[in-house]
Scaffold this motif. Structure first.
Motif, PDB file in Angstrom:
ATOM      1  N   PHE A 180       0.834  -1.198   0.000  1.00  0.00           N
ATOM      2  CA  PHE A 180       0.000   0.000   0.000  1.00  0.00           C
ATOM      3  C   PHE A 180       0.870   1.250   0.000  1.00  0.00           C
ATOM      4  CE2 PHE A 180      -2.335   2.992   3.035  1.00  0.00           C
ATOM      5  CZ  PHE A 180      -2.978   3.667   2.012  1.00  0.00           C
ATOM      6  N   GLU A 181       1.922   1.255   0.808  1.00  0.00           N
ATOM      7  CA  GLU A 181       2.816   2.410   0.857  1.00  0.00           C
ATOM      8  C   GLU A 181       3.385   2.725  -0.514  1.00  0.00           C
ATOM      9  OE1 GLU A 181       5.336   2.599   4.766  1.00  0.00           O
ATOM     10  OE2 GLU A 181       5.101   0.494   4.218  1.00  0.00           O
ATOM     11  N   ALA A 182       3.841   1.696  -1.222  1.00  0.00           N
ATOM     12  CA  ALA A 182       4.435   1.891  -2.547  1.00  0.00           C
ATOM     13  C   ALA A 182       3.396   2.399  -3.541  1.00  0.00           C
ATOM     14  CB  ALA A 182       5.048   0.585  -3.040  1.00  0.00           C
ATOM     15  N   ARG A 183       2.190   1.844  -3.478  1.00  0.00           N
ATOM     16  CA  ARG A 183       1.154   2.223  -4.443  1.00  0.00           C
ATOM     17  C   ARG A 183       0.702   3.665  -4.260  1.00  0.00           C
ATOM     18  NH1 ARG A 183      -2.654  -3.083  -5.595  1.00  0.00           N
ATOM     19  NH2 ARG A 183      -1.004  -4.635  -5.351  1.00  0.00           N
ATOM     20  N   THR A 184       0.578   4.082  -3.015  1.00  0.00           N
ATOM     21  CA  THR A 184       0.088   5.441  -2.795  1.00  0.00           C
ATOM     22  C   THR A 184       1.147   6.482  -3.162  1.00  0.00           C
ATOM     23  OG1 THR A 184      -1.078   6.860  -1.229  1.00  0.00           O
ATOM     24  CG2 THR A 184       0.776   5.637  -0.362  1.00  0.00           C
ATOM     25  N   LYS A 185       2.422   6.109  -3.072  1.00  0.00           N
ATOM     26  CA  LYS A 185       3.485   7.026  -3.495  1.00  0.00           C
ATOM     27  C   LYS A 185       3.478   7.208  -5.006  1.00  0.00           C
ATOM     28  CE  LYS A 185       6.647   6.149   0.369  1.00  0.00           C
ATOM     29  NZ  LYS A 185       7.902   5.467   0.794  1.00  0.00           N
ATOM     30  N   GLU A 186       3.149   6.161  -5.727  1.00  0.00           N
ATOM     31  CA  GLU A 186       3.114   6.226  -7.187  1.00  0.00           C
ATOM     32  C   GLU A 186       1.945   7.073  -7.691  1.00  0.00           C
ATOM     33  OE1 GLU A 186       5.036   1.813  -8.186  1.00  0.00           O
ATOM     34  OE2 GLU A 186       2.913   2.233  -8.589  1.00  0.00           O
ATOM     35  N   ASN A 187       0.820   7.032  -6.968  1.00  0.00           N
ATOM     36  CA  ASN A 187      -0.390   7.713  -7.438  1.00  0.00           C
ATOM     37  C   ASN A 187      -1.143   8.335  -6.267  1.00  0.00           C
ATOM     38  OD1 ASN A 187      -2.346   8.581  -9.224  1.00  0.00           O
ATOM     39  ND2 ASN A 187      -3.491   6.653  -9.147  1.00  0.00           N
ATOM     40  N   TYR A 212       0.624  -5.345   3.273  1.00  0.00           N
ATOM     41  CA  TYR A 212       1.185  -6.523   2.610  1.00  0.00           C
ATOM     42  C   TYR A 212       0.151  -7.415   1.933  1.00  0.00           C
ATOM     43  CZ  TYR A 212       5.024  -5.232   5.711  1.00  0.00           C
ATOM     44  OH  TYR A 212       6.007  -4.550   6.388  1.00  0.00           O
ATOM     45  N   HIS A 213      -1.109  -7.364   2.401  1.00  0.00           N
ATOM     46  CA  HIS A 213      -2.118  -8.289   1.883  1.00  0.00           C
ATOM     47  C   HIS A 213      -3.166  -7.618   0.994  1.00  0.00           C
ATOM     48  CE1 HIS A 213      -0.873 -11.826   4.184  1.00  0.00           C
ATOM     49  NE2 HIS A 213      -0.692 -11.026   5.224  1.00  0.00           N
ATOM     50  N   ASN A 214      -3.725  -6.500   1.448  1.00  0.00           N
ATOM     51  CA  ASN A 214      -4.836  -5.914   0.706  1.00  0.00           C
ATOM     52  C   ASN A 214      -4.714  -4.392   0.634  1.00  0.00           C
ATOM     53  OD1 ASN A 214      -7.358  -5.155  -0.383  1.00  0.00           O
ATOM     54  ND2 ASN A 214      -8.319  -6.985   0.452  1.00  0.00           N
ATOM     55  N   PRO A 215      -3.839  -3.891  -0.224  1.00  0.00           N
ATOM     56  CA  PRO A 215      -3.689  -2.439  -0.376  1.00  0.00           C
ATOM     57  C   PRO A 215      -4.959  -1.738  -0.836  1.00  0.00           C
ATOM     58  CG  PRO A 215      -1.828  -3.595  -1.367  1.00  0.00           C
ATOM     59  CD  PRO A 215      -2.848  -4.640  -1.025  1.00  0.00           C
ATOM     60  N   ASP A 216      -5.894  -2.475  -1.453  1.00  0.00           N
ATOM     61  CA  ASP A 216      -7.123  -1.852  -1.949  1.00  0.00           C
ATOM     62  C   ASP A 216      -7.919  -1.198  -0.825  1.00  0.00           C
ATOM     63  OD1 ASP A 216      -6.592  -2.511  -4.548  1.00  0.00           O
ATOM     64  OD2 ASP A 216      -7.848  -4.305  -4.562  1.00  0.00           O
ATOM     65  N   ILE A 217      -7.825  -1.750   0.393  1.00  0.00           N
ATOM     66  CA  ILE A 217      -8.508  -1.121   1.534  1.00  0.00           C
ATOM     67  C   ILE A 217      -7.937   0.272   1.754  1.00  0.00           C
ATOM     68  CG2 ILE A 217      -8.912  -1.225   4.018  1.00  0.00           C
ATOM     69  CD1 ILE A 217      -8.782  -4.286   3.806  1.00  0.00           C
ATOM     70  N   LEU A 219      -6.229   2.148  -0.377  1.00  0.00           N
ATOM     71  CA  LEU A 219      -6.474   3.025  -1.519  1.00  0.00           C
ATOM     72  C   LEU A 219      -7.912   3.541  -1.511  1.00  0.00           C
ATOM     73  CD1 LEU A 219      -4.567   0.967  -4.238  1.00  0.00           C
ATOM     74  CD2 LEU A 219      -3.803   3.082  -3.121  1.00  0.00           C
ATOM     75  N   ALA A 220      -8.859   2.680  -1.142  1.00  0.00           N
ATOM     76  CA  ALA A 220     -10.261   3.109  -1.036  1.00  0.00           C
ATOM     77  C   ALA A 220     -10.408   4.152   0.072  1.00  0.00           C
ATOM     78  CB  ALA A 220     -11.162   1.911  -0.765  1.00  0.00           C
ATOM     79  N   ALA A 221      -9.738   3.910   1.202  1.00  0.00           N
ATOM     80  CA  ALA A 221      -9.802   4.865   2.315  1.00  0.00           C
ATOM     81  C   ALA A 221      -9.242   6.216   1.897  1.00  0.00           C
ATOM     82  CB  ALA A 221      -9.032   4.316   3.513  1.00  0.00           C
ATOM     83  N   GLN A 222      -8.091   6.206   1.235  1.00  0.00           N
ATOM     84  CA  GLN A 222      -7.492   7.471   0.787  1.00  0.00           C
ATOM     85  C   GLN A 222      -8.394   8.204  -0.200  1.00  0.00           C
ATOM     86  OE1 GLN A 222      -3.361   6.793  -0.588  1.00  0.00           O
ATOM     87  NE2 GLN A 222      -2.858   8.373   0.906  1.00  0.00           N
ATOM     88  N   ALA A 223      -9.010   7.443  -1.109  1.00  0.00           N
ATOM     89  CA  ALA A 223      -9.884   8.057  -2.110  1.00  0.00           C
ATOM     90  C   ALA A 223     -11.083   8.722  -1.448  1.00  0.00           C
ATOM     91  CB  ALA A 223     -10.337   7.000  -3.117  1.00  0.00           C
ATOM     92  N   VAL A 224     -11.704   8.040  -0.492  1.00  0.00           N
ATOM     93  CA  VAL A 224     -12.861   8.599   0.210  1.00  0.00           C
ATOM     94  C   VAL A 224     -12.453   9.829   1.014  1.00  0.00           C
ATOM     95  CG1 VAL A 224     -14.540   8.170   2.046  1.00  0.00           C
ATOM     96  CG2 VAL A 224     -14.147   6.436   0.289  1.00  0.00           C
ATOM     97  N   LEU A 225     -11.325   9.755   1.698  1.00  0.00           N
ATOM     98  CA  LEU A 225     -10.873  10.877   2.506  1.00  0.00           C
ATOM     99  C   LEU A 225     -10.507  12.073   1.625  1.00  0.00           C
ATOM    100  CD1 LEU A 225      -8.725   8.901   5.102  1.00  0.00           C
ATOM    101  CD2 LEU A 225     -10.894  10.069   5.547  1.00  0.00           C
ATOM    102  N   THR A 232      -3.883  13.283   3.382  1.00  0.00           N
ATOM    103  CA  THR A 232      -3.383  12.123   4.121  1.00  0.00           C
ATOM    104  C   THR A 232      -1.912  11.837   3.817  1.00  0.00           C
ATOM    105  OG1 THR A 232      -4.189  10.636   2.375  1.00  0.00           O
ATOM    106  CG2 THR A 232      -5.631  11.000   4.269  1.00  0.00           C
ATOM    107  N   GLU A 233      -1.267  11.302   4.811  1.00  0.00           N
ATOM    108  CA  GLU A 233       0.086  10.753   4.685  1.00  0.00           C
ATOM    109  C   GLU A 233       0.028   9.318   5.186  1.00  0.00           C
ATOM    110  OE1 GLU A 233       2.749  12.235   3.492  1.00  0.00           O
ATOM    111  OE2 GLU A 233       2.008  14.309   3.338  1.00  0.00           O
ATOM    112  N   VAL A 234       0.746   8.431   4.531  1.00  0.00           N
ATOM    113  CA  VAL A 234       0.804   7.036   4.967  1.00  0.00           C
ATOM    114  C   VAL A 234       2.093   6.832   5.743  1.00  0.00           C
ATOM    115  CG1 VAL A 234       0.874   4.616   4.240  1.00  0.00           C
ATOM    116  CG2 VAL A 234      -0.563   6.252   2.995  1.00  0.00           C
TER     117      VAL A 234
END
Length: 447
Positions: A180-187, A212-217, A219-225, A232-234
């Motif tokens: 999740f950390e890596a994905r949110t830094k990219e986008n 490590y298991h479900n970054p979609d949670i 990413l969804a949280a960041q999108a809603v926020l 937000t910062e991770v």
């Protein structure tokens, strides 16, 4: 003090640094004191498998009283406790401030801490509790790791069962190839400056499961926020330590708490709220860490500044109002209230959050899923875990909603497997790993 006092329950700090905490004679005396009270009360008979084991142990003894039960036979009772806290929070009339001062989960934790001090925690349990190490290694070889853990791969699952004690029929969570950390830094998400809650700032504590298991949670949280104006910062220094706590490794939990709390302090001082994405982690940061390190100022500050994810979204809805754009989602949702959500004593925040969506048909299930962290995966527990969770699975099937979700992603996975095993006639609901994904869908994000 009257029986069944209406006074709010309180919890005493864990006296884990006192040598008496590990004194086996004193531990046994306390076990017998508490077990005797539980035996004469029995209000917790249907909560988990610990209490049926205890009551059967006593009923089948020579005198049908605790005096004829050997202390060595207490271990199965301890092993069945998942530290869900439901006996303390919802059933027991004798918790502090009652003079009898019962805290069953923390007594089970003390028993395990004594075992840990003596080096009696099985190697496999200790290694499985190292979630950060395991997640990082498995993430590098995610396709291979997921292939090995797939239920269809009976050869590899047989080996996992033999050497790691994980039941070959249990659905295990997949590993993500990119955290999740890596994905949110990219986008990184774009914050909406027109949203009513614009100006809020929050640190998302990723948690080991989401990272490590479900970054979609996440990413969804960041999108809603972001849609609601929250910047937000991770930040994820390390695991909250719940898996370690389950093994009685309190000193390891304390070390991690100090590290995480120290790293969060500068963010809090800059005006950031802290959001935990998984209830067990929120429970640790809010409640368990302050009981383990009651004098640590960083831990106390973090406790006061931490929100469960659903709790935070509801807070936005109440104070500023949700950003416009929420649309009805086709099909209702069966919502399981996880034990560690309930243990935070904050009300049904996930249900409140879902009902922010226009026309949302939410069926709440407030009962144990039976999973209990890693407990439900183990070969010796898996069938019991399904049995304990069967009433939840039946309610989900009878509700016949389009979606099913729990704030605890492991509980959700376990419930979905229970529904599948029922073989009911209703269509199987789509599993959402966290209710926040329903909110994201309502905002037009397919999550």
């Amino acid at each position: 003090m009257k029986e069944g006092s209406l006074a709010a329950p309180i919890r005493h700090p864990l006296d884990w640094q006192n040598p008496d905490f590990y004194d086996e004679a004193k531990l046994d005396a306390e076990m017998r004191r508490v077990f005797d009270i539980c035996h004469t009360c029995r209000r917790c008979f249907n909560l988990c498998d610990s209490f049926p084991r205890l009551f059967d142990l006593i009923d089948e003894s020579k005198t049908a009283e605790l005096d004829s039960v050997d202390s060595k036979d207490f271990k199965p009772v301890v092993e069945a406790c998942t530290l869900c806290d439901m006996c303390f929070m919802t059933k027991c009339p004798y918790v502090p401030p009652h003079e009898w001062n019962l805290d069953f989960p923390h007594l089970m934790l003390r028993y395990r801490a004594v075992e840990a001090k003596k080096g009696q925690i099985p190697l496999t349990d200790r290694e499985l509790a190292k979630t950060d190490r395991n997640g990082k290694i498995a993430g590098f070889v995610a396709p291979l790791a997921n292939w090995a853990m797939d239920k269809a791969n009976q050869t590899m699952r047989g080996l996992l069962e033999k050497f790691a004690g994980l039941d070959r029929d249990a659905d295990l969570p997949k590993y993500a190839g990119k955290s999740f950390e890596a994905r949110t830094k990219e986008n990184p998400p774009v914050v909406d400056p027109t949203a009513p809650a614009f100006g809020r700032k929050a640190v998302i504590y990723a948690t080991c499961f989401v990272d490590y298991h479900n970054p979609d949670i996440g990413l969804a949280a960041q999108a809603v926020l972001a849609k609601n104006g929250v910047a937000t910062e991770v930040v994820y220094p390390q695991c909250c330590g719940m898996p370690m706590l389950e093994q009685g490794l309190i000193e390891e939990v304390a070390k991690g708490a100090k590290t995480v709390a120290a790293e969060m302090r500068p963010w809090i001082e800059k005006g950031y709220d802290i959001i935990a994405l998984v209830p067990s982690c929120a429970l640790m940061l809010k409640f368990e860490w302050p009981l383990i390190l009651p004098q640590n100022e960083d831990v106390k500050l973090l406790s006061k500044s931490t929100f469960d994810l659903s709790e935070y979204v509801v807070d936005i809805g109440r104070k500023e109002g949700m950003a416009p754009g929420l649309q009805a989602v086709d099909g209702g949702i069966s919502l399981h209230m996880s034990c560690h959500s309930r243990a935070q004593n904050m009300g049904q925040k996930a249900a409140e959050m879902l009902r922010l969506v226009p026309g949302a048909a939410v069926s709440v299930i407030e009962r144990c899923s039976g999973h209990g962290g890693s407990w439900g995966y183990k070969k010796e527990n898996f069938k019991t875990a399904l049995k304990v969770g069967a009433p939840v699975a039946r309610q989900v099937d009878e509700n016949a909603k389009t979606f099913v979700s729990s704030e605890c992603p492991l509980a959700g996975l376990h419930i979905a497997q229970g529904v599948e095993k029922l073989g009911g006639s209703n269509p199987k609901p789509t599993l959402l790993a966290h209710p926040i994904q329903y909110i994201a869908r309502a905002y037009g994000r397919n999550a």
